[in-house]
Design an enzyme around this catalytic site. Structure first.
Site, mmCIF file in Angstrom:
data_model
loop_
_atom_site.group_PDB
_atom_site.id
_atom_site.type_symbol
_atom_site.label_atom_id
_atom_site.label_comp_id
_atom_site.label_asym_id
_atom_site.label_seq_id
_atom_site.Cartn_x
_atom_site.Cartn_y
_atom_site.Cartn_z
ATOM 1 N N LYS A 1 0.868 -1.197 0.000
ATOM 2 C CA LYS A 1 0.000 0.000 0.000
ATOM 3 C C LYS A 1 0.888 1.226 0.000
ATOM 4 C CE LYS A 1 -4.449 0.986 0.251
ATOM 5 N NZ LYS A 1 -5.593 0.148 -0.154
ATOM 6 N N GLY B 1 -5.818 2.461 -7.275
ATOM 7 C CA GLY B 1 -6.471 3.557 -6.556
ATOM 8 C C GLY B 1 -6.872 3.191 -5.136
ATOM 9 N N ASP B 2 -7.179 4.202 -4.359
ATOM 10 C CA ASP B 2 -7.806 4.088 -3.037
ATOM 11 C C ASP B 2 -8.404 5.478 -2.791
ATOM 12 O OD1 ASP B 2 -7.923 2.116 -0.548
ATOM 13 O OD2 ASP B 2 -7.479 4.070 0.311
HETATM 14 P P1 NDP Z 1 -13.068 7.829 -2.706
HETATM 15 O O1 NDP Z 1 -11.970 8.790 -2.559
HETATM 16 O O2 NDP Z 1 -13.679 7.602 -4.035
HETATM 17 O O3 NDP Z 1 -14.265 8.196 -1.715
HETATM 18 C C1 NDP Z 1 -14.026 8.276 -0.344
HETATM 19 C C2 NDP Z 1 -15.326 8.669 0.334
HETATM 20 O O4 NDP Z 1 -15.166 8.519 1.753
HETATM 21 C C3 NDP Z 1 -15.692 10.119 0.108
HETATM 22 O O5 NDP Z 1 -17.078 10.262 0.162
HETATM 23 C C4 NDP Z 1 -15.015 10.809 1.294
HETATM 24 O O6 NDP Z 1 -15.582 12.054 1.650
HETATM 25 C C5 NDP Z 1 -15.237 9.810 2.382
HETATM 26 N N1 NDP Z 1 -14.172 9.926 3.379
HETATM 27 C C6 NDP Z 1 -12.841 9.816 3.182
HETATM 28 N N2 NDP Z 1 -12.159 10.026 4.299
HETATM 29 C C7 NDP Z 1 -13.083 10.290 5.238
HETATM 30 C C8 NDP Z 1 -12.993 10.596 6.605
HETATM 31 N N3 NDP Z 1 -11.812 10.666 7.232
HETATM 32 N N4 NDP Z 1 -14.159 10.788 7.275
HETATM 33 C C9 NDP Z 1 -15.356 10.715 6.644
HETATM 34 N N5 NDP Z 1 -15.494 10.431 5.332
HETATM 35 C C10 NDP Z 1 -14.370 10.232 4.653
HETATM 36 O O7 NDP Z 1 -12.505 6.455 -2.116
HETATM 37 P P2 NDP Z 1 -13.047 4.963 -2.314
HETATM 38 O O8 NDP Z 1 -14.516 4.961 -2.486
HETATM 39 O O9 NDP Z 1 -12.190 4.315 -3.306
HETATM 40 O O10 NDP Z 1 -12.657 4.317 -0.893
HETATM 41 C C11 NDP Z 1 -13.574 4.227 0.189
HETATM 42 C C12 NDP Z 1 -13.118 3.135 1.139
HETATM 43 O O11 NDP Z 1 -13.079 1.872 0.439
HETATM 44 C C13 NDP Z 1 -11.717 3.308 1.731
HETATM 45 O O12 NDP Z 1 -11.720 2.764 3.041
HETATM 46 C C14 NDP Z 1 -10.854 2.439 0.830
HETATM 47 O O13 NDP Z 1 -9.674 2.012 1.481
HETATM 48 C C15 NDP Z 1 -11.805 1.272 0.596
HETATM 49 N N6 NDP Z 1 -11.521 0.437 -0.565
HETATM 50 C C16 NDP Z 1 -11.437 0.971 -1.816
HETATM 51 C C17 NDP Z 1 -11.196 0.150 -2.904
HETATM 52 C C18 NDP Z 1 -11.172 0.677 -4.287
HETATM 53 O O14 NDP Z 1 -11.060 -0.134 -5.210
HETATM 54 N N7 NDP Z 1 -11.284 1.979 -4.523
HETATM 55 C C19 NDP Z 1 -10.990 -1.294 -2.740
HETATM 56 C C20 NDP Z 1 -11.170 -1.761 -1.383
HETATM 57 C C21 NDP Z 1 -11.417 -0.909 -0.357
HETATM 58 P P3 NDP Z 1 -14.831 13.420 1.220
HETATM 59 O O15 NDP Z 1 -15.138 13.589 -0.228
HETATM 60 O O16 NDP Z 1 -15.425 14.456 2.096
HETATM 61 O O17 NDP Z 1 -13.366 13.203 1.497
HETATM 62 O O1 2IT Z 2 -7.950 -1.598 -0.528
HETATM 63 C C1 2IT Z 2 -7.929 -2.101 -1.667
HETATM 64 O O2 2IT Z 2 -8.048 -3.314 -1.852
HETATM 65 C C2 2IT Z 2 -7.777 -1.194 -2.814
HETATM 66 N N1 2IT Z 2 -7.734 0.009 -2.631
HETATM 67 C C3 2IT Z 2 -7.655 -1.753 -4.209
HETATM 68 C C4 2IT Z 2 -6.248 -2.227 -4.464
HETATM 69 C C5 2IT Z 2 -5.967 -2.670 -5.878
HETATM 70 O O3 2IT Z 2 -4.788 -2.987 -6.122
HETATM 71 O O4 2IT Z 2 -6.866 -2.727 -6.714
#
Ligand code: NDP
Ligand code: 2IT
Length: 448
Positions: A128, A167-168
């Site tokens: 990560k 991404g994350d």
């Molecule tokens: P995005 O950046 O697309 O969206 C994040 C969302 O969460 C936004 O609405 C953001 O609000 C909110 N957020 C972020 N930080 C905080 C915080 N500290 N408190 C409250 N709200 C918060 O990210 P993703 O949708 O990709 O990721 C969301 C979650 O899913 C994370 O935990 C990530 O690790 C997990 N994840 C993502 C994967 C992926 O493929 N993208 C895969 C597996 C897990 P704001 O706009 O106000 O910041």
């Molecule tokens: O937390 C996660 O699994 C991710 N943000 C996706 C990682 C990836 O390599 O697609």
């Protein structure tokens, strides 16, 4: 030495080496606490110091990221890439851009990624990275200059058979594009060094949808164990980014109703449900205009609650899709009191240890992030396969593979929990099933 003593000694050493890294220690403790029965059965893991090794990243890259803002001022951020474990394949895991990013948060994410990737059944190690850069309020050009500077250093550490980021939070298609362009320019090489790429230059269909769809598929499998389905279920969803958006799309497809969305400023409650048209508005708002979720309430005339999370809203199922530790003990008690009996984690570690205790005590269907949200990285694995073959699969093919993988992850967790004496405990099941595969590979590969 008994299993508990072994585990306590390892945890004590982790606390000493990583003092103050609360999120990392939380993630390590959760996994170690599940492993007692495995350690009892497999003294060879203790002999080979597998536990001591698995909690220590193989490599930790920390670097300066200098860039220039639109006013010509110099800005300095800190960049990271934690390469945690490569027993099963190249390091694989996302990049997070958020002002709260630090070593503790990225190490917790890298550690969890090792077990998550193991559960996917695909050949991927865990890693990560990211930076404390805050994309909010930055112009496209500022984001581009940051990404170019970040990749100028990161490119020394990654490669299609070495480490493949994605991404994350704060990293979506725009950022992956800028990062990919800079890698290609420096290396003069068009290879699959990142996943989450756009479709016209090496991306995979369904990768944007995969994490959200996967979290719903996982929950659907849990529901099936009680001969139930999503039909007519009221669901609370947090976040409004990538994971939340596609979670809602799939919930709608299965006949459920998603009634909340949130961002870091507050949440909206729409009792009629976020239907396809409203979801399209959210996608435009969040992915293009980069606005706040409050604008949903203004447009559709629903309730907006500033500074709060959505866990007080009555629901059958909760799908946290924002960030770590967003559900605490009181939130969990409220969810249970209101009749919530399914929690499927799209986010990584969204529930505190005390919240998890509540779910397990109440014996609800609780799918921990490292199992429930593995569909994202699994589809990244499928993107890597397509890049290696230099061809691309159709939507239906990728979605079917994703669905099969989520069914398999559910089965691995379900079976391991049963085998090791706590049926229905998906925390224990995910940790054990994820761990055993990595531990066996580490044994095979000797002392490295
Ligand atoms: P995005 O950046 O697309 O969206 C994040 C969302 O969460 C936004 O609405 C953001 O609000 C909110 N957020 C972020 N930080 C905080 C915080 N500290 N408190 C409250 N709200 C918060 O990210 P993703 O949708 O990709 O990721 C969301 C979650 O899913 C994370 O935990 C990530 O690790 C997990 N994840 C993502 C994967 C992926 O493929 N993208 C895969 C597996 C897990 P704001 O706009 O106000 O910041
Ligand atoms: O937390 C996660 O699994 C991710 N943000 C996706 C990682 C990836 O390599 O697609």
């Amino acid at each position: 030495m008994g299993a508990n003593n072994t585990i306590n000694a390892v945890y004590e050493q982790v606390c000493k080496r990583n003092a103050g890294e609360t999120e990392f220690l939380q993630a390590v403790k959760e996994v170690l606490d599940s492993l007692g029965p495995v350690i009892d059965k497999h003294p060879e893991y203790v002999e080979a110091k597998i536990l001591d090794r698995i909690v220590e990243p193989e490599r930790q890259n920390i670097f300066r990221v200098p860039w220039q803002d639109d006013k010509g001022r110099f800005q300095i951020n800190r960049g990271f890439r934690f390469e945690f474990n490569s027993a099963l394949g190249p390091y694989k895991g996302g990049l997070r851009l958020h002002p709260t990013v630090n070593a503790s948060i990225l190490k917790f994410l890298g550690f969890e990624q090792v077990f998550k990737n193991s559960l996917t059944t695909l050949p991927m190690g865990g890693g990560k990275g990211g930076s404390d850069f805050d994309p909010k309020g930055k112009s496209d050009n500022e984001v581009m200059r940051f990404c170019q500077s970040f990749m100028t250093e990161l490119c020394r550490h990654i490669g299609p058979d070495t480490d493949v980021p994605a991404g994350d939070i704060g990293v979506g298609g725009r950022e992956i594009g800028f990062l990919f362009g800079q890698y290609k320019r420096i290396r003069n090489e068009f290879t699959g060094i990142l996943t989450g790429k756009a479709l016209n230059w090496g991306g995979s269909l369904i990768r944007p949808e995969a994490t959200g769809y996967g979290a719903v598929y996982f929950a659907e499998e849990m529901l099936k164990t009680r001969k139930d389905s999503f039909k007519g279920k009221i669901c609370t969803v947090s976040g409004s980014g990538n994971v939340a958006q596609y979670t809602i799309e799939k919930l709608n497809a299965l006949g459920a109703k998603a009634v909340t969305l949130s961002d870091s400023s507050g949440f909206i409650h729409d009792p009629d449900g976020v239907d396809a048209e409203k979801l399209a508005f959210v996608m435009e708002l969040k992915n293009i205009k980069r606005g706040r979720i409050k604008e949903y309430a203004d447009k559709y005339g629903v309730e907006y609650v500033a500074g709060k999370t959505p866990w007080g809203v009555k629901c059958d199922c909760a799908l946290p899709s924002a960030t770590q530790n967003e559900i605490n003990e009181d939130d969990a008690k409220t969810l249970l009191k209101n009749g919530c009996f399914v929690v499927s984690e799209g986010a990584n570690m969204p529930s505190t240890p005390e919240a998890i205790e509540q779910y397990l005590g109440a014996k609800i269907l609780y799918g921990p992030g490292k199992a429930a949200n593995a569909g994202g990285v699994a589809t990244s694995g499928l993107e890597m396969s397509q890049n290696s073959m230099r061809l691309s699969w159709s939507c239906e093919e990728v979605d079917e593979k994703l669905h099969d993988i989520m069914i398999s992850i559910h089965k691995q967790c379900f079976d391991a929990a049963k085998e090791y004496g706590d049926p229905g405990n998906y925390v224990m099941g995910a940790n054990i099933a994820g761990f055993v595969k990595v531990a066996d590979a580490m044994l095979d590969q000797g002392l490295v």
